[in-house]
Design an enzyme around this catalytic site. Structure first.
Site, PDB file in Angstrom:
ATOM      1  N   LYS A 101     -40.412  50.965  93.001  1.00 46.62           N
ATOM      2  CA  LYS A 101     -41.250  50.276  93.916  1.00 46.62           C
ATOM      3  C   LYS A 101     -42.133  50.902  94.200  1.00 46.62           C
ATOM      4  O   LYS A 101     -42.717  52.185  93.973  1.00 46.62           O
ATOM      5  CB  LYS A 101     -40.748  49.941  95.253  1.00 46.62           C
ATOM      6  CG  LYS A 101     -41.199  48.841  96.031  1.00 46.62           C
ATOM      7  CD  LYS A 101     -40.936  49.158  97.880  1.00 46.62           C
ATOM      8  CE  LYS A 101     -41.825  47.743  98.734  1.00 46.62           C
ATOM      9  NZ  LYS A 101     -40.883  48.252  99.748  1.00 46.62           N
TER      10      LYS A 101
ATOM     11  N   SER B 148     -40.570  43.381 101.274  1.00 49.96           N
ATOM     12  CA  SER B 148     -42.161  43.840 100.527  1.00 49.96           C
ATOM     13  C   SER B 148     -41.056  44.374  99.533  1.00 49.96           C
ATOM     14  O   SER B 148     -42.273  44.125  98.674  1.00 49.96           O
ATOM     15  CB  SER B 148     -43.154  44.926 101.404  1.00 49.96           C
ATOM     16  OG  SER B 148     -41.390  45.854 101.472  1.00 49.96           O
TER      17      SER B 148
ATOM     18  N   SER C 248     -37.257  45.156 104.346  1.00 47.52           N
ATOM     19  CA  SER C 248     -37.375  44.762 102.992  1.00 47.52           C
ATOM     20  C   SER C 248     -37.249  45.244 101.935  1.00 47.52           C
ATOM     21  O   SER C 248     -37.226  45.260 100.695  1.00 47.52           O
ATOM     22  CB  SER C 248     -39.196  46.100 102.756  1.00 47.52           C
ATOM     23  OG  SER C 248     -40.309  45.259 103.568  1.00 47.52           O
TER      24      SER C 248
END
Lengths: 94, 492, 480
Positions: B80, B155, B179
């Site tokens: 990420k 996210s 997330s």
């Protein structure tokens, strides 16, 4: 009460004038939503620390970092080994 | 057929490496090919450097003898883009970090490399991990491989989509309020949020420090366990980092018998606000668990109702402070104006997107003079209440079961008009962050062609139980390796 | 006219003498190339985290124990949020609600000798900010973050001071204690110890506190004194004129010797303090505190009492030696090696301090304690006389050699050769017939003169005992 201009100044955020009032409404709505917490009975709660752990400690052993240029040059505005900022007038801990 | 290779799990790749049927370079090339083929439509990656990936792969092939026994030898792992990678851009999905190239590696990146993994590109996310759809990324949204008109969740939407679309076997995400788990559920893969402190936060760009945890997303439970072997360690650079008192050994946990385990079904997550089809899907899965010999009973966790409001005080409060460092002085773009206050405000005003600004404003307000006690302190106490209640539940149950999300993947724009609607996507996941406990999302079937996720909650350091249950469930249910639509499209 | 009473409380920031910074391993050292002592942590790069320097906590606890504080078993780090270019994170890690030390005290003496107790409200730890440079930059300022993240302790007293002398005595004692403990070098001119008095006045005999002014930019003990005196006059004049005082922060202009307005209370920043989620509560269990207590350096008062006893010194000498930890350290090292406290004390207070005063510090003084000890030993064992010792000492200031080697090289050793001394004696007697006659007539005192002349002839090197004996014998012989 929530004063968007005051808070935006405190947070150092220039808001777009066209979205400012919408943003203000949204934040106020969220504040209205979280207001529900006021009704929760927390009188029995002791402390609020989450972790029972102790922080890590570091021994007092210095490490030389070498040429500052490697760290300074990633900045958009520099002068020699220093970071450049627009004129600062007044004190730090202001 | 690159997909045949890129669709292999880490566990399968390990077997292939051992037998010498595949080289790391071949695997890297296959994953790059799959990414090249699908990512123009999915947009899971913000940054990928094929030449660098291939040259690293070659180096790993050279070091085969030394690293072959490492848990992640030769395994491509996507990261990420809020995880710091030296020499590789790390934008956090924000314009304020456009062009920023870190000079240091996150603790998990070191853990991956120590264990032979192949870092594979940086994945898209909601700006600073604030959001549930990746629509808040400054660089455009990621699309759900199951239906490209729908969000992949967020996210960590890029990480989940990359794993779901078989571009990589494993990706790391971060989870502050769901997330990792929510996008894993929405894309039909597995996502684990660990016990707070189990995985180093050093190098994870902080959103809400007391809630953030890095964790793995993968298509098999074994792969999740393998990743933990590599990235769960007590990092001296993170003061909140802890050692697993049970000493790791996550792979061993998969073979543990689940018969006789006790599970609770908190009524709060099966009522209002949860789509009835989602409820049915999870309750079906519960039947499978019962067949495996797990004793399941209903329970109640009334304080959990306060999770969302507590979260939307605490997380923005911490965020408002964590994001103060983005001022354009030492790194990142900087507004060129003659006044220092204006320089701050202009840089931050144009660098941060709308959701980030909302949360900064909210957080600044709840900490400001005269409001601290009513908001922040109150929320901290409620958080303690939630934690206590969960701790008590775990005296009775080995784990808890809930849906991961109230609904399946939603369409782009469906929830962007009203932030509160978007926030409700995390209603099932936030409690675990507030309590600092582990929670695992696993696929439990499809609803109208879209994946549904079941969430297993464990006590502190209960990862091993959750992994064992997940493994047994997935083997028994046939929900292992659900293939998204886009893969089928590709074969047409 | 109303008579006013001064009420002062002070905040002191002291830089801790650790080798590395408070939350990262960068050197805690000044005077280097700008930004040389920085790393991702103190530059607040995205994703970094703080890790506490154990030694910084221990130094703070030492200071707390010395100032009779309660050391709290649990304290917390808090973030103080404000934007400024010298503050990379946009917040300072400090302590707010739960500091490490609370409830201390220190006794001060007024100019008329009256003793009073000053209560210390709290001592907490925090990180320092970087430095901004304005000179030679036309349109902006430059940021050097070498100081960012270095450890500071903040000591806050209650508003217990009633006179400038009390403040002065407090600062003097505090500085001495911190230097004795090697916690802070106490250099106000260089900013390693900074003092901010909160000054108010009230009609004598009343209880309510007046409107306070916080005074900044105090760079010396003298400035503290002048600044407070100035404020008393300024505030008194305002009240006498019937004007209202405002709560404000003022700066002290050392050149103009006046204070100037920096900001009024209404402009005070909203720091939005909250517990730092990156740092769990700081736990100081009793075992750790005990360990720190055991390794704490001796404090000025007990140390003075001990050296009086141990070295047989008088109070006045002990006061001189204990005025500075560097002096007392120097003295004790030398005295232990020399094996003679009194003689060493005389040398330290005499020649050593005289030479130091002429320029330099005792830390950089070329005659280190072990060399002084060797010199004292030479005197004790009769190898050289005190007069010669002074000569040797002079030579030691520019020579790295041992006093023994200097004595050897310069031929300054005592002459015990009876033949050589007898020759000198014979000469003196023949040159001074008048004095010899006086002695023989019963003027005993003249013997001193004759011996002195003999010593002079021998360039101070004659063994005094032999010279005495031979001189007496020779004079008696001349009677016959």
């Amino acid at each position: 009460m929530f004063d968007i201009q005051k808070i935006a100044k405190l947070a150092r955020l220039n808001l777009k004038p066209e979205t400012e009032s919408e943003l203000s409404t949204q934040v106020k709505n969220i504040l209205g939503y979280v207001e529900a917490l006021q009704a929760v009975d927390t009188s029995t709660v002791e402390g609020y620390g989450l972790s029972d752990a102790s922080p890590h400690f570091r021994p007092d052993e210095p490490v030389e970092r070498g040429d500052p240029e490697l760290r300074v040059r990633i900045s958009a505005r520099t002068q020699g080994d220093l970071f450049f900022v627009p004129k600062v007038i007044g004190e730090g801990d202001a | 057929m690159p997909e045949a290779i890129s669709a292999l799990s880490a566990t399968e790749l390990r077997v292939a490496y051992r037998s010498g049927t595949l080289s790391v370079r071949e695997v890297a090339a296959a994953c790059l090919k799959q990414t090249e083929r699908l990512d123009p439509r999915i947009k899971a990656f913000l940054h990928i450097d094929p030449a660098a990936v291939l040259s690293r792969a070659v180096k790993l092939d050279e070091r085969r003898a030394e690293l072959i026994d490492s848990p992640l030898y030769g395994i491509p792992v996507a990261l990420k883009d809020n995880i710091s990678t030296a020499g590789t851009p790390t934008t956090c999905g924000s314009h304020i970090l456009e062009g920023y190239i870190p000079i240091y590696d996150a603790g998990v990146v070191e853990g991956l490399e120590r264990n032979g993994a192949l870092p594979f590109g940086k994945t898209n996310l909601d700006e600073f991990a604030m959001g549930s759809s990746t629509e808040n990324s400054a660089y455009g949204p990621t699309r759900n491989p199951w239906d490209t008109t729908r969000v992949p969740g967020g996210s960590s939407g890029g990480s989940a989509a990359a794993v779901s679309a078989r571009m990589v076997p494993i990706a790391l995400g971060s989870d502050t309020g769901g997330s990792i788990r929510q996008p894993a559920a929405l894309t039909g893969v597995i996502g684990l949020k660990c016990t707070y402190g189990l995985i180093s936060r050093y190098g994870l760009v902080a959103y809400a420090s007391s809630l953030d945890q890095i964790g793995p997303i993968a298509r098999s439970v074994e792969d999740i366990a393998l990743t933990l072997e590599a990235i769960a360690f007590n990092d001296p650079r993170d003061s909140t980092s802890l050692s697993d008192p049970r000493g790791g050994r996550y792979l061993n946990a998969l073979d543990r018998p689940v018969t006789g385990l006790r599970a609770g079904l908190p009524a709060e997550f099966f009522g209002e606000g949860i789509d009835p089809k989602m409820r049915t899907s999870v309750l079906e899965a519960v039947k499978t668990l019962e067949k495996l010999g797990i004793k399941v009973e209903e329970c109640s966790l009334p304080s959990l109702r306060h999770s969302l409001p507590a979260y939307y005080i605490l997380a923005p409060a911490e965020a408002s402070s964590n994001l103060a460092r983005f001022d354009g002085i030492r790194y990142g773009p900087s507004a060129d104006v003659p006044d220092i206050i204006e320089q701050y405000s202009a840089t931050r005003g144009s660098g941060f997107g709308a959701e980030t600004q909302r949360r900064i404003l909210l957080g600044t307000f709840v900490l400001s003079s005269g409001y601290y006690d009513a908001y922040y302190l109150k929320a901290m106490k409620v958080r303690r209440l939630i934690r206590n209640e969960l701790q008590k539940a775990f005296e009775k149950y080995d784990f808890l079961i809930s849906p991961t999300t109230p609904d399946t993947a939603f369409r782009f724009g469906e929830k962007t008009a009203d932030p509160l609607q978007m926030y409700l996507s995390d209603i099932c996941t936030i409690g675990a962050n507030l309590a600092g406990i582990p929670a695992l999302s696993i696929p439990c079937g499809l609803i109208e062609g879209l994946p549904a996720g079941m969430q297993l909650w464990g006590p502190h350091f209960g990862e091993r139980t959750l992994l064992g249950v997940a493994k047994s469930y997935l083997d028994a249910s046939g929900c292992n390796g659900l293939r998204p639509q886009i893969l089928k499209d590709g074969q047409l | 006219m109303t008579e006013y009473e001064l009420v002062v409380g002070i905040e002191i920031h002291a830089q801790l003498l650790t080798k590395s910074k408070l939350f990262c391993a960068c050197p805690n050292r000044f005077g280097d190339r700008p930004n040389a002592n920085t790393c991702p942590v103190c530059l607040a790069h995205p994703g970094v985290l703080p890790v506490v320097n154990r030694a910084a906590i221990e130094k703070l606890v030492k200071a707390g124990l010395a100032l009779n504080c309660k050391v709290n078993e649990i304290s917390r780090f808090a973030r103080k949020n404000y934007f400024y270019p010298d503050l990379p994170k946009g917040y300072q890690i400090s302590q707010y609600e739960m500091p490490v030390c609370t409830d201390g005290r220190l006794d001060v003496t007024d100019s008329d000798g009256k003793q009073r107790t000053i209560r210390i409200r709290r001592i907490h730890i925090e990180e320092d900010a970087g430095k901004l440079l304005h000179e030679g930059v036309r349109s902006g300022s430059l940021v050097d973050l070498n100081r960012a993240g270095t450890p500071l302790m903040e000591i806050v007293t209650e508003p217990d001071f009633r006179s400038v002398d009390e403040v002065y005595d407090f600062l003097t004692q505090l500085r001495r204690i911190l230097r004795y403990l090697k916690v802070c070098d106490g250099n106000m001119e260089e900013g390693s110890m900074r003092c901010e008095p909160n000054i108010s006045i009230r009609p004598r005999g009343t209880e309510a506190l007046g409107v306070k002014v916080e005074l900044k930019n105090i760079n010396s003990f003298k400035a503290a004194r002048r600044g407070i005196e100035y404020e008393v006059i300024r505030q008194t004049l305002m009240l006498d004129r019937g004007e209202k005082l405002r709560q404000e922060t003022r700066g002290w202009d050392e050149n103009k010797e006046e204070s100037f307005l920096m900001r009024v209370k209404e402009d005070a920043h909203d720091y939005r303090y909250f517990p730092d989620p990156d740092l769990p509560p700081l736990k100081l269990d009793s075992a750790w505190i005990e360990e720190i207590r055991k390794t704490t350096e001796e404090l000025p008062r007990p140390r003075k009492e001990r050296i009086i006893k141990e070295y047989g010194l008088n109070e006045a000498d002990a006061d001189v030696l204990c005025s500075e930890f560097a002096i007392i350290d120097y003295f004790e090292t030398a005295a232990r090696k020399a094996g003679d406290g009194k003689l060493t004390a005389n040398w330290v207070m005499g020649e050593v301090l005289r030479a130091v005063k002429a320029g330099g510090t005792i830390e950089s003084f070329p005659v280190r304690p072990d060399r002084l000890a060797e010199l004292v030993k030479l005197i004790r064992t009769g190898r050289i006389s005190s007069t010669i010792a002074k000569k040797v000492f002079e030579l030691m200031l520019t020579s790295p050699n041992s006093p023994e080697a200097i004595v050897e090289a310069e031929g300054l050793g005592i002459v015990s050769d009876e033949k050589a001394i007898a020759e000198a004696v014979a000469l003196i007697i023949s040159e001074n017939p008048e004095q010899v006659r006086q002695f023989l007539e019963g003027k005993d005192k003249v013997m001193g003169f004759l011996v002195g002349q003999g010593m002079k002839k021998m360039k101070g090197k004659a063994d005094p005992a032999i010279l005495n004996r031979l001189m007496k014998e020779a004079v008696e012989k001349s009677r016959a």
